[in-house]
Enzyme design. Structure first.
Site, PDB file in Angstrom:
ATOM      1  N   GLU A  46      43.106  24.590  46.013  1.00 53.41           N
ATOM      2  CA  GLU A  46      41.719  24.970  46.272  1.00 53.41           C
ATOM      3  C   GLU A  46      41.318  24.646  47.711  1.00 53.41           C
ATOM      4  OE1 GLU A  46      39.238  26.537  44.371  1.00 53.41           O
ATOM      5  OE2 GLU A  46      41.039  27.096  43.259  1.00 53.41           O
ATOM      6  N   CYS A 201      37.021  43.541  43.449  1.00 48.94           N
ATOM      7  CA  CYS A 201      35.704  43.536  44.105  1.00 48.94           C
ATOM      8  C   CYS A 201      35.855  42.958  45.508  1.00 48.94           C
ATOM      9  CB  CYS A 201      34.709  42.731  43.273  1.00 48.94           C
ATOM     10  SG  CYS A 201      32.982  42.938  43.764  1.00 48.94           S
ATOM     11  N   CYS A 208      35.870  49.995  42.355  1.00 46.79           N
ATOM     12  CA  CYS A 208      34.947  49.970  41.221  1.00 46.79           C
ATOM     13  C   CYS A 208      35.523  50.643  39.979  1.00 46.79           C
ATOM     14  CB  CYS A 208      33.622  50.623  41.607  1.00 46.79           C
ATOM     15  SG  CYS A 208      32.741  49.750  42.936  1.00 46.79           S
ATOM     16  N   CYS A 211      37.217  48.067  37.848  1.00 51.97           N
ATOM     17  CA  CYS A 211      36.454  46.848  37.557  1.00 51.97           C
ATOM     18  C   CYS A 211      36.011  46.821  36.099  1.00 51.97           C
ATOM     19  CB  CYS A 211      35.245  46.753  38.478  1.00 51.97           C
ATOM     20  SG  CYS A 211      34.224  45.284  38.167  1.00 51.97           S
ATOM     21  N   CYS A 217      27.069  47.197  36.740  1.00 59.01           N
ATOM     22  CA  CYS A 217      26.964  46.597  38.079  1.00 59.01           C
ATOM     23  C   CYS A 217      25.810  47.274  38.832  1.00 59.01           C
ATOM     24  CB  CYS A 217      28.268  46.778  38.842  1.00 59.01           C
ATOM     25  SG  CYS A 217      28.200  46.213  40.567  1.00 59.01           S
TER      26      CYS A 217
END
Length: 373
Positions: A46, A201, A208, A211, A217
Site C-alpha cells: 500500500e 474506471c 464504461c 463497468c 452511474c
C-alpha cells in the site's frame, strides 16, 4: 425511496454485489501482495502503491520482500539499506517512514500489527485509508478505504463535484465509501473497488461498457466521465536551479549523504552549489585546493509533484584532496562496483550510469577515466 446519501434508490448491498460479481470474473487475483497475505505485506504494498503504478511497484515489492521478509528484518536494517531498495521508486519519505514505523511496531507492539485503525494511523506514513486497507485486506475488518482509484469511482458514480482534496468533498466521499462497503467479503470488495478504478474506471478513457455499476452511474448518465473527478486547481510549478558537482578524485567520485529530512532526505548525492562559477570555490573550501579542471554537462529538468528542478551537472577533477575531506560525517568515494548498498536519488544514479557508460570504469588517477576494456 431515494436514499439521502447516495442520491439513488439503490441499496449499498446491490452496489457491492455487482462489484463483487465483476471482481470474481475480471479482478486481479495474482498480484504478489495477494499471495501469503499478512498485514506486513499489505502495508508495504500500500505504501509503495501511493503515487506509483502497479507495474512499477511489482519488481520493487519483490526485491523488498526478498531482503526484508518481515517487520523485524525491516526494523533491524539501516536506513541506507532501506533507501537503497527504494531507489528509483520516488517519494522517498515513504521509505523513511516505512523504516521508522517498522521500528515502532517492534518496540511498541513486539512486531505485531495492532487491529485498531487509530493505532495504525499513529504510525509514521500511515493515514486513514492505508490503515483501513491493512485491516480490510489482511483481516477482513469492516473498514472503508479511499485511495485515488476509489475516489475516482465514487466521484463519477455519484457525480460528486469539486476537487477531491477539498475537505467538504473528502467528507462526502468518505461517507459514500463507508456506506457502500459491505459487512461480508470486505477484503474482496476492497480489492474490487481498487481494481475497478485501476482497470476500468480509469483517469483517461474509462471503459464504461465494461463497468459493473455503469447502469446507475450519474457521471455516465450526464456525460461527465471526462470531467470527474474535478481536477486539482492548476498552479504553475516553480522552477528551481542547482548545480551538482561530480567530483572525481583518485578514489572515485565524491558523494555526500543528504540531511534526513527534506528533498531526497537520507539519500546519497553530489555536493551542490548555486552556479557553475562556484565550483572552484567549493573545492578550495572543502577539498583544500583548486580542481585540475571542470566542465559542465548537459543540463536537464527533474520534475517533482510541486516543482521542477533544473539540474546542471558539473564534472570536477581533483588530484590530491585534503586528507580531512573524508573526515566529514556522511562522505564516501564512490566507484561503480562499490557502495552498492547506498540509497541514491534517481538523477544521481542517472549521472553515475552516464559517466560509466561514456568513459568506462571510474578511476581518479590524474583526474581521468580508465576504460574498463
Amino acid at each position: 425511496m431515494t436514499d439521502c446519501l447516495t442520491g439513488c434508490a439503490e441499496s449499498p448491498g446491490d452496489f457491492a454485489a455487482r462489484l463483487l460479481a465483476w471482481y470474481d470474473r475480471h479482478g486481479r487475483h495474482d498480484l504478489p501482495w495477494q499471495k501469503d497475505v499478512t498485514p506486513y505485506r499489505v502495508w508495504v504494498s500500500e505504501i509503495m502503491l501511493q503515487q506509483t503504478q502497479v507495474g512499477t511497484v511489482i519488481p520493487y515489492f519483490q526485491r523488498f520482500m526478498a531482503r526484508f521478509p518481515d517487520v523485524h528484518a525491516l526494523a533491524a536494517a539501516t536506513q541506507d539499506e532501506v533507501l537503497h531498495h527504494w531507489s528509483g521508486l520516488g517519494y522517498y519519505a515513504r521509505g523513511r517512514n516505512l523504516h521508522r514505523a517498522a521500528q515502532q511496531l517492534v518496540d511498541q507492539y513486539q512486531g505485531q500489527f495492532p487491529r485498531q485503525r487509530q493505532a495504525l494511523e499513529a504510525l509514521p506514513g500511515i493515514g486513514r485509508s492505508t490503515a483501513a486497507a491493512i485491516l480490510a485486506l489482511s483481516g477482513g475488518q469492516h473498514e472503508a478505504i479511499l485511495d485515488g482509484n476509489v475516489k475516482r469511482v465514487l466521484a463519477r458514480h455519484r457525480a460528486v463535484q469539486g476537487w477531491t482534496g477539498e475537505a467538504a468533498v473528502q467528507k462526502r466521499l468518505w461517507a459514500l465509501a463507508e456506506y457502500l462497503t459491505p459487512a461480508e467479503r470486505v477484503a474482496d470488495y476492497t480489492q474490487a473497488i481498487m481494481d475497478l478504478g485501476a482497470t476500468v474506471c480509469t483517469r483517461g478513457r474509462p471503459r464504461c461498457d465494461a463497468c459493473p455499476v455503469a447502469d446507475d452511474c450519474l457521471a455516465r448518465a450526464q456525460g461527465l466521465q471526462s470531467s470527474l473527478p474535478t481536477p486539482r486547481p492548476r498552479r504553475k510549478q516553480p522552477l528551481r536551479q542547482v548545480c551538482m558537482l561530480i567530483i572525481q578524485g583518485p578514489q572515485g567520485i565524491l558523494l555526500e549523504q543528504r540531511p534526513p529530512t527534506g528533498l531526497w532526505g537520507g539519500l546519497w548525492g553530489f555536493p551542490e552549489v548555486a552556479s557553475v562559477a562556484e565550483a572552484s570555490g567549493w573545492c578550495q573550501a572543502q577539498l583544500g585546493g583548486e580542481p585540475v579542471r571542470h566542465e559542465a554537462m548537459e543540463p536537464f529538468v527533474h520534475t517533482f509533484t510541486h516543482f521542477r528542478l533544473h539540474i546542471t551537472p558539473v564534472r570536477v577533477w581533483v588530484q590530491n584532496p585534503a586528507g580531512g575531506v573524508m573526515e566529514a560525517v556522511g562522505r564516501v568515494w564512490y566507484k561503480d562496483t562499490a557502495q552498492a548498498g547506498l540509497g541514491l536519488a534517481a538523477p544521481v544514479t542517472r549521472l553515475l550510469n552516464q559517466i560509466t557508460q561514456e568513459d568506462g570504469e571510474i578511476n581518479g588517477s590524474h583526474g581521468e577515466m580508465r576504460n574498463a576494456g
